[in-house]
Write a protein that holds these residues in place. Structure first.
Motif, PDB file in Angstrom:
ATOM      1  N   TYR A 295       7.251  41.836   8.905  1.00 17.15           N
ATOM      2  CA  TYR A 295       6.822  42.093   7.528  1.00 17.15           C
ATOM      3  C   TYR A 295       7.340  41.013   6.581  1.00 17.15           C
ATOM      4  CZ  TYR A 295       7.123  44.671   3.020  1.00 17.15           C
ATOM      5  OH  TYR A 295       7.055  45.060   1.708  1.00 17.15           O
ATOM      6  N   GLY A 356       6.128  48.923  -0.373  1.00 19.73           N
ATOM      7  CA  GLY A 356       5.785  48.045   0.731  1.00 19.73           C
ATOM      8  C   GLY A 356       4.729  47.009   0.415  1.00 19.73           C
ATOM      9  N   PRO A 359       6.302  43.256  -1.466  1.00 27.08           N
ATOM     10  CA  PRO A 359       7.530  42.994  -0.696  1.00 27.08           C
ATOM     11  C   PRO A 359       8.558  42.160  -1.450  1.00 27.08           C
ATOM     12  CG  PRO A 359       5.731  41.639   0.105  1.00 27.08           C
ATOM     13  CD  PRO A 359       5.135  42.601  -0.861  1.00 27.08           C
ATOM     14  N   ILE A 439       1.206  42.705   5.694  1.00 24.89           N
ATOM     15  CA  ILE A 439       1.860  43.552   4.681  1.00 24.89           C
ATOM     16  C   ILE A 439       1.261  44.951   4.700  1.00 24.89           C
ATOM     17  CG2 ILE A 439       2.077  43.924   2.192  1.00 24.89           C
ATOM     18  CD1 ILE A 439       2.498  40.922   1.892  1.00 24.89           C
ATOM     19  N   ASP A 443       3.158  48.301   5.876  1.00 27.95           N
ATOM     20  CA  ASP A 443       3.293  49.405   4.939  1.00 27.95           C
ATOM     21  C   ASP A 443       2.806  50.710   5.566  1.00 27.95           C
ATOM     22  OD1 ASP A 443       3.934  50.287   2.168  1.00 27.95           O
ATOM     23  OD2 ASP A 443       1.811  50.833   2.158  1.00 27.95           O
TER      24      ASP A 443
END
Length: 486
Positions: A295, A356, A359, A439, A443
């Motif tokens: 991530y 999330g 970030p 991402i 998430d």
């Protein structure tokens, strides 16, 4: 043995060499779980087999997981010392063989040998702590052991990277040799048990059926969607065979004089709750450790080192709360302490899911620390509560089942959360290198981990209410009588 004061529970006490040996043995397994991850390219460049390299991790986890219950039962029948020394010896043998592996298939096979040894080390070290330290002392000592994992989380990948950079990947395994020898020597010299002759009927049939059943079921979970499609003949065959063996195992255990996995472990309310906590801890933990670095690296473009340090705050928070949890559960009880820890995990993972899509390295580091605190407050009290609810001759099984639950949780969590991530990536076009795609996929994984964290809270809340824990209790004799197999 007389009750010892707090100043006597460290490495300088008469139990110090045993604690040191436990920490070294735990450290060997903890480092080995992470050290290979940064050296995969170096290994495959030398001996080939890049498509098979995931088996280096899967086969190790599989061998370790399925042997834990067997070793735990043996520890309650033939003693802790014999089992852990055997485990260290097997792990040492596996490490030497890995260091001389000539191709990927041989390396995978030798990693399985390592896993068989690790299956004895982890549960028995925790059982030994439960044997020689009092209720008041255990959390602090568990904090020492947890700190080993924190150090390993940083030292493992660093050492792996160094060996890979020097083109000496075999050193990853050979470094285990002196550590295993030190742990073996300290335990052989300083850990003593008093044996009382007593004949036992070892449940060989149950051990074989249980190992076979869980091997197939875990193999199906680990490789489903990877080596084969979930809805495919191989998948049906693996899961079907596992279920058949599991049913046969239950039937055998009902009639066994001394079952390898007593069914009462699954029926006592306290143990059901603590095992649910272990299951959820394993699933949530694998979700974070597997996806947070990706991530950050792909989503934010930070270096792997920075991503690793951000996640390392979780392993820093864990031993801190593990050490503090003793004072807390002695005041408010095991259940209340576990509920506090589970609540912190829910809040931390939920916040990670909420933020999330925007970030931030600092945000991830802070929330990982909070989650680590929660894990420590939840995992240690539930383990100590389970150990404290049984006598010496059941403590090994109870500890082993707790560790096994966490391993099962890791396998299930990896499969479910991995499937979630793959589904999101496929829905967004399948570009695994696109930051926006990663991402969103991560998430979604965090949302799934938040749901698992709620399950963790349910497990903590469902623990039976106990009387206030005693201010202290006597230190169990290091030479508790144990039976001898005839």
């Amino acid at each position: 043995m007389e009750t010892m004061t707090k100043s006597d529970i460290g490495l300088r006490s008469e139990r110090g060499p045993i604690l040191l040996a436990v920490m070294v043995a735990t450290g060997v397994v903890a480092i080995d779980a992470t050290i290979i991850s940064t050296a995969v390219t170096s290994i495959t460049d030398d001996i080939g087999g890049f498509p098979q390299f995931p088996w280096l991790f899967s086969v190790y986890l599989l061998a370790q997981s399925v042997t834990v219950p067997v070793y735990s039962k043996l520890a309650d029948t033939i003693g802790r010392k014999r089992v852990i020394l055997f485990g260290i010896a097997v792990f040492l043998l596996g490490s030497i063989l890995c260091g001389v592996a000539w191709d990927m298939p041989s390396l995978i096979a030798f990693r399985a040998v390592q896993g068989i040894g690790a299956g004895a080390i982890l549960p028995i070290t925790i059982t030994i702590i439960g044997d020689i330290y009092s209720l008041e002392e255990r959390a602090r000592v568990q904090g020492y052991v947890a700190s080993v994992w924190a150090v390993a989380a940083v030292a493992g990948p660093t050492l792996g990277g160094l060996f890979a950079g020097w083109d000496l990947w075999r050193g990853i395994f050979l470094i285990n040799i002196p550590l295993c020898l030190i742990a073996f020597w300290l335990l052989a010299r300083d850990y003593h048990e008093r044996l009382e002759p007593r004949r036992h009927r070892i449940d060989y049939a149950g051990a074989v059926l249980m190992t076979g059943a869980f091997t197939l079921l875990l193999l199906g979970v680990l490789e489903g969607g990877n080596a084969w499609e979930w809805a495919s003949p191989p998948s049906f065959a693996v899961f079907g065979g596992g279920v058949v063996l599991l049913v046969a195992f239950v039937l055998v255990e009902r009639r066994a004089a001394e079952p390898v996995l007593p069914l009462w472990v699954l029926t006592r309310p306290l143990l059901r709750a603590t095992n649910l906590v272990g299951l959820a801890v394993g699933a949530a933990l694998i979700g974070l450790t597997a996806f947070v670095p990706t991530y950050l690296v792909i989503g934010l473009g930070v270096s792997p080192l920075v991503a690793g340090l951000a996640l390392a705050t979780l392993t820093i928070g864990w031993p801190i709360s593990a050490a503090l949890s003793g004072r807390l559960y002695l005041r408010i009880g095991f259940r209340s302490t576990a509920v506090i820890g589970a609540t912190l995990v829910v809040l931390g993972v939920a916040a990670l899911a909420v933020f999330g899509l925007t970030p931030s390295v600092w945000m991830v580091a802070l929330l990982s620390f909070v989650i680590g605190l929660g894990f420590g407050f939840a995992a240690v009290p539930t383990l100590v509560a389970a150990q404290s609810s049984v006598g010496w001759d059941e403590r090994g099984v109870v500890t082993g089942v707790s560790m096994f639950s966490r391993s099962i949780g890791q396998s299930i969590g990896a499969a479910i959360l991995g499937a979630v991530a793959n589904a999101v990536i496929a829905g967004l076009g399948g570009d695994e290198g696109d930051p926006g795609t990663i991402i969103r996929a991560s998430d979604a994984v965090f949302v799934g981990a938040a749901i698992i964290a709620v399950l963790l809270l349910v497990g903590a809340v469902s623990m039976p209410r106990e009387r206030r824990a005693p201010a202290s209790d006597p230190v169990p004799p290091a030479t508790d009588p144990i039976p001898e197999v005839g």
